[in-house]
Design a protein around this motif. Structure first.
Motif, mmCIF file in Angstrom:
data_model
loop_
_atom_site.group_PDB
_atom_site.id
_atom_site.type_symbol
_atom_site.label_atom_id
_atom_site.label_comp_id
_atom_site.label_asym_id
_atom_site.label_seq_id
_atom_site.Cartn_x
_atom_site.Cartn_y
_atom_site.Cartn_z
ATOM 1 N N PHE A 259 31.537 35.804 25.278
ATOM 2 C CA PHE A 259 32.741 36.511 24.850
ATOM 3 C C PHE A 259 33.975 35.914 25.533
ATOM 4 O O PHE A 259 33.861 35.122 26.466
ATOM 5 C CB PHE A 259 32.610 38.001 25.175
ATOM 6 C CG PHE A 259 31.373 38.602 24.584
ATOM 7 C CD1 PHE A 259 31.319 38.924 23.229
ATOM 8 C CD2 PHE A 259 30.243 38.813 25.354
ATOM 9 C CE1 PHE A 259 30.169 39.456 22.674
ATOM 10 C CE2 PHE A 259 29.088 39.339 24.810
ATOM 11 C CZ PHE A 259 29.051 39.665 23.465
ATOM 12 N N ALA A 260 35.151 36.308 25.089
ATOM 13 C CA ALA A 260 36.395 35.779 25.648
ATOM 14 C C ALA A 260 36.440 36.022 27.156
ATOM 15 O O ALA A 260 36.164 37.126 27.626
ATOM 16 C CB ALA A 260 37.593 36.437 24.976
ATOM 17 N N ARG B 144 37.755 36.785 30.886
ATOM 18 C CA ARG B 144 38.800 37.634 31.465
ATOM 19 C C ARG B 144 39.123 37.231 32.896
ATOM 20 O O ARG B 144 40.110 37.645 33.453
ATOM 21 C CB ARG B 144 38.379 39.107 31.428
ATOM 22 C CG ARG B 144 38.265 39.656 30.023
ATOM 23 C CD ARG B 144 39.647 39.653 29.364
ATOM 24 N NE ARG B 144 39.584 40.057 27.985
ATOM 25 C CZ ARG B 144 39.838 39.265 26.945
ATOM 26 N NH1 ARG B 144 40.154 38.003 27.132
ATOM 27 N NH2 ARG B 144 39.769 39.708 25.723
ATOM 28 N N ARG C 119 33.562 35.998 34.206
ATOM 29 C CA ARG C 119 33.536 37.361 33.696
ATOM 30 C C ARG C 119 34.203 37.426 32.329
ATOM 31 O O ARG C 119 35.421 37.480 32.220
ATOM 32 C CB ARG C 119 34.239 38.317 34.673
ATOM 33 C CG ARG C 119 33.524 38.435 35.983
ATOM 34 C CD ARG C 119 32.134 39.052 35.804
ATOM 35 N NE ARG C 119 31.335 38.923 37.000
ATOM 36 C CZ ARG C 119 30.149 38.325 37.062
ATOM 37 N NH1 ARG C 119 29.624 37.792 35.998
ATOM 38 N NH2 ARG C 119 29.492 38.252 38.186
ATOM 39 N N PRO C 120 33.393 37.405 31.271
ATOM 40 C CA PRO C 120 33.944 37.576 29.925
ATOM 41 C C PRO C 120 34.220 39.049 29.633
ATOM 42 O O PRO C 120 33.801 39.936 30.386
ATOM 43 C CB PRO C 120 32.856 37.037 29.006
ATOM 44 C CG PRO C 120 31.688 36.716 29.843
ATOM 45 C CD PRO C 120 32.002 37.057 31.262
ATOM 46 N N ASN C 121 34.887 39.277 28.523
ATOM 47 C CA ASN C 121 35.140 40.648 28.070
ATOM 48 C C ASN C 121 33.803 41.383 27.959
ATOM 49 O O ASN C 121 32.932 40.968 27.202
ATOM 50 C CB ASN C 121 35.841 40.603 26.716
ATOM 51 C CG ASN C 121 36.218 41.969 26.216
ATOM 52 O OD1 ASN C 121 35.759 42.983 26.714
ATOM 53 N ND2 ASN C 121 37.065 41.999 25.216
ATOM 54 N N GLN D 198 33.106 44.431 26.776
ATOM 55 C CA GLN D 198 33.081 45.587 25.888
ATOM 56 C C GLN D 198 31.885 45.652 24.941
ATOM 57 O O GLN D 198 31.412 46.730 24.624
ATOM 58 C CB GLN D 198 34.385 45.665 25.091
ATOM 59 C CG GLN D 198 35.615 45.823 25.960
ATOM 60 C CD GLN D 198 35.532 47.024 26.882
ATOM 61 O OE1 GLN D 198 35.191 48.112 26.450
ATOM 62 N NE2 GLN D 198 35.830 46.831 28.153
ATOM 63 N N THR D 199 31.408 44.511 24.457
ATOM 64 C CA THR D 199 30.313 44.556 23.475
ATOM 65 C C THR D 199 29.044 43.842 23.944
ATOM 66 O O THR D 199 28.105 43.712 23.163
ATOM 67 C CB THR D 199 30.774 43.946 22.132
ATOM 68 O OG1 THR D 199 31.195 42.600 22.359
ATOM 69 C CG2 THR D 199 31.904 44.755 21.523
ATOM 70 N N TYR D 200 28.993 43.408 25.174
ATOM 71 C CA TYR D 200 27.830 42.662 25.663
ATOM 72 C C TYR D 200 26.526 43.414 25.420
ATOM 73 O O TYR D 200 25.546 42.850 24.931
ATOM 74 C CB TYR D 200 27.994 42.335 27.144
ATOM 75 C CG TYR D 200 26.823 41.578 27.742
ATOM 76 C CD1 TYR D 200 26.516 40.295 27.303
ATOM 77 C CD2 TYR D 200 26.040 42.135 28.735
ATOM 78 C CE1 TYR D 200 25.452 39.582 27.838
ATOM 79 C CE2 TYR D 200 24.974 41.433 29.285
ATOM 80 C CZ TYR D 200 24.684 40.167 28.835
ATOM 81 O OH TYR D 200 23.627 39.479 29.370
ATOM 82 N N GLU E 154 35.822 32.179 21.147
ATOM 83 C CA GLU E 154 35.622 32.845 22.430
ATOM 84 C C GLU E 154 34.705 32.030 23.335
ATOM 85 O O GLU E 154 34.944 31.920 24.541
ATOM 86 C CB GLU E 154 35.084 34.255 22.225
ATOM 87 C CG GLU E 154 36.105 35.191 21.609
ATOM 88 C CD GLU E 154 35.615 36.627 21.488
ATOM 89 O OE1 GLU E 154 34.478 36.934 21.909
ATOM 90 O OE2 GLU E 154 36.397 37.452 20.985
#
Length: 185
Positions: A85-86, A88, A140-142, A144-146, A164
């Motif tokens: 994911f994107a 952070r 540390r990616p976003n 929220q949906t991992y 991403e």
């Protein structure tokens, strides 16, 4: 830079752990493709057995300890283990002085959305290197949906957003470059 090679689910394991292996491999590939030549030894390590005992990480740490006895030191280790994911930012397990130094680099990571450097763990596999004094860093990616994908039938290749994933590779590549040029102390 490292990731885990241990997807053992019923599908590809694209976020857990295919994309994190891509972070490690692609970050170094793009740096080398640019013509850059590192001043230090850089390695990509794909750790095995993270889910069932960390034996790959333990074996690597034992080899690193042997190298340390010969005067070869692991300055820093970067682990990705939270999907493609994107990005952070990064979590850092090291001294306050080392964390402060990394935070001075945060502006370099704004283009990837990864300018945060927070105190915290680096990752399960690289934690094995902590007794050697190695700076431990986790991408540390976003988050929220991992867990919509982690250990589920939804963790397929088409679940990974290519942009991403590329942003995560860029963030790791940038950090590798800075660590190579300026060190971790």
């Amino acid at each position: 830079a490292g990731g885990h090679l241990d997807a053992w689910e019923i599908v590809e394991g694209a976020h857990d752990d295919g994309s994190v292996c891509v972070h490690a491999i692609e970050s170094l590939r793009v740096l080398l493709a640019s013509g850059w030549r590192p001043q230090r030894t850089l390695r990509v390590v794909l750790f095995a057995n993270e889910e069932n005992g960390l034996r790959g990480a333990q074996a690597y740490a034992a080899a690193a300890a042997e190298e340390a006895n010969k005067g070869l030191r692991h300055v820093a280790a970067i682990e990705s283990d939270a999907g493609g994911f994107a990005p952070r930012g990064f979590s850092v397990d090291g001294t306050a002085a080392r964390l402060a130094r990394l935070r001075t680099w945060s502006g370099h990571f704004a283009a990837w959305g990864a300018e945060r450097f927070d105190a915290g763990g680096g990752g399960a596999a690289i934690t094995q290197l902590k007794p050697l004094g190695t700076l431990l860093i986790g991408l540390r990616p976003n988050p929220q949906t991992y867990f919509d994908y982690h250990h589920t039938a939804a963790d397929r290749l088409e679940a990974v957003n290519p942009r991403e994933l590329a942003l995560g590779c860029g963030a790791v590549a940038g950090l590798l470059y800075l660590l190579d040029q300026y060190g971790a102390d």
